[in-house]
Design a protein around this motif. Structure first.
Motif, PDB file in Angstrom:
ATOM      1  N   THR A  20     -36.599  -1.073 -23.137  1.00  0.00           N
ATOM      2  CA  THR A  20     -37.064  -0.569 -24.423  1.00  0.00           C
ATOM      3  C   THR A  20     -35.984  -0.851 -25.455  1.00  0.00           C
ATOM      4  O   THR A  20     -34.817  -0.561 -25.224  1.00  0.00           O
ATOM      5  CB  THR A  20     -37.314   0.949 -24.366  1.00  0.00           C
ATOM      6  N   ASP A  21     -36.360  -1.420 -26.586  1.00  0.00           N
ATOM      7  CA  ASP A  21     -35.423  -1.683 -27.670  1.00  0.00           C
ATOM      8  C   ASP A  21     -35.614  -0.598 -28.731  1.00  0.00           C
ATOM      9  O   ASP A  21     -36.564   0.180 -28.665  1.00  0.00           O
ATOM     10  CB  ASP A  21     -35.712  -3.064 -28.273  1.00  0.00           C
ATOM     11  N   ILE A  22     -34.717  -0.528 -29.706  1.00  0.00           N
ATOM     12  CA  ILE A  22     -34.857   0.498 -30.747  1.00  0.00           C
ATOM     13  C   ILE A  22     -35.667  -0.001 -31.942  1.00  0.00           C
ATOM     14  O   ILE A  22     -35.815   0.701 -32.925  1.00  0.00           O
ATOM     15  CB  ILE A  22     -33.495   1.043 -31.217  1.00  0.00           C
ATOM     16  N   THR A  23     -36.188  -1.239 -31.856  1.00  0.00           N
ATOM     17  CA  THR A  23     -37.118  -1.773 -32.850  1.00  0.00           C
ATOM     18  C   THR A  23     -38.356  -2.239 -32.092  1.00  0.00           C
ATOM     19  O   THR A  23     -38.364  -2.259 -30.855  1.00  0.00           O
ATOM     20  CB  THR A  23     -36.522  -2.973 -33.610  1.00  0.00           C
ATOM     21  N   GLU A  24     -39.370  -2.636 -32.834  1.00  0.00           N
ATOM     22  CA  GLU A  24     -40.498  -3.291 -32.158  1.00  0.00           C
ATOM     23  C   GLU A  24     -39.926  -4.493 -31.425  1.00  0.00           C
ATOM     24  O   GLU A  24     -39.034  -5.178 -31.938  1.00  0.00           O
ATOM     25  CB  GLU A  24     -41.548  -3.735 -33.179  1.00  0.00           C
ATOM     26  N   PRO A  25     -40.420  -4.767 -30.220  1.00  0.00           N
ATOM     27  CA  PRO A  25     -39.812  -5.850 -29.438  1.00  0.00           C
ATOM     28  C   PRO A  25     -40.045  -7.234 -30.047  1.00  0.00           C
ATOM     29  O   PRO A  25     -41.077  -7.487 -30.668  1.00  0.00           O
ATOM     30  CB  PRO A  25     -40.504  -5.735 -28.084  1.00  0.00           C
ATOM     31  N   PHE A  26     -39.068  -8.102 -29.860  1.00  0.00           N
ATOM     32  CA  PHE A  26     -39.230  -9.515 -30.176  1.00  0.00           C
ATOM     33  C   PHE A  26     -39.874 -10.153 -28.962  1.00  0.00           C
ATOM     34  O   PHE A  26     -39.444  -9.917 -27.828  1.00  0.00           O
ATOM     35  CB  PHE A  26     -37.870 -10.168 -30.441  1.00  0.00           C
ATOM     36  N   VAL A  27     -40.901 -10.954 -29.186  1.00  0.00           N
ATOM     37  CA  VAL A  27     -41.635 -11.582 -28.092  1.00  0.00           C
ATOM     38  C   VAL A  27     -41.503 -13.096 -28.220  1.00  0.00           C
ATOM     39  O   VAL A  27     -41.814 -13.675 -29.266  1.00  0.00           O
ATOM     40  CB  VAL A  27     -43.120 -11.162 -28.111  1.00  0.00           C
ATOM     41  N   LEU A  28     -41.023 -13.721 -27.169  1.00  0.00           N
ATOM     42  CA  LEU A  28     -40.864 -15.166 -27.140  1.00  0.00           C
ATOM     43  C   LEU A  28     -42.227 -15.810 -26.939  1.00  0.00           C
ATOM     44  O   LEU A  28     -42.968 -15.452 -26.026  1.00  0.00           O
ATOM     45  CB  LEU A  28     -39.920 -15.534 -25.987  1.00  0.00           C
ATOM     46  N   GLY A  29     -42.582 -16.752 -27.804  1.00  0.00           N
ATOM     47  CA  GLY A  29     -43.850 -17.476 -27.689  1.00  0.00           C
ATOM     48  C   GLY A  29     -43.630 -18.960 -27.866  1.00  0.00           C
ATOM     49  O   GLY A  29     -43.097 -19.387 -28.892  1.00  0.00           O
TER      50      GLY A  29
END
Length: 77
Positions: free
Chosen positions: A35-44
């Motif tokens: 869990t991160d403290i921001t919305e997660p970054f998603v690799l695409g």
């Protein structure tokens, strides 16, 4: 790379600048944190989207930030 989403937002924005040739390590949040403290970054497709919000483009999620904060101090001038 052990940055939260806040540091990652800055790195991604910097790496996306024209002519920038030596980006830092960037990857999706799940590679480093459950869990991160921001919305997660998603690799695409091998890329991360550059955040488009104000400032760095991301905001800390208050409940998650509270969970990991051990102390705080207000500095007044």
């Amino acid at each position: 790379m052990l940055e939260t989403g806040i540091g990652r937002a800055a790195n991604v924005a910097l790496a996306a600048l024209p002519g920038f040739t030596l980006p830092g390590d960037t990857s999706g949040s799940q590679r480093y944190f459950a869990t991160d403290i921001t919305e997660p970054f998603v690799l695409g497709n091998g890329h991360l989207d550059v955040p488009t919000g104000p400032g760095l483009g991301v905001q800390p999620l208050p409940d998650l930030l509270d969970e990991v904060t051990t102390s705080h101090e207000w500095i007044t001038l």
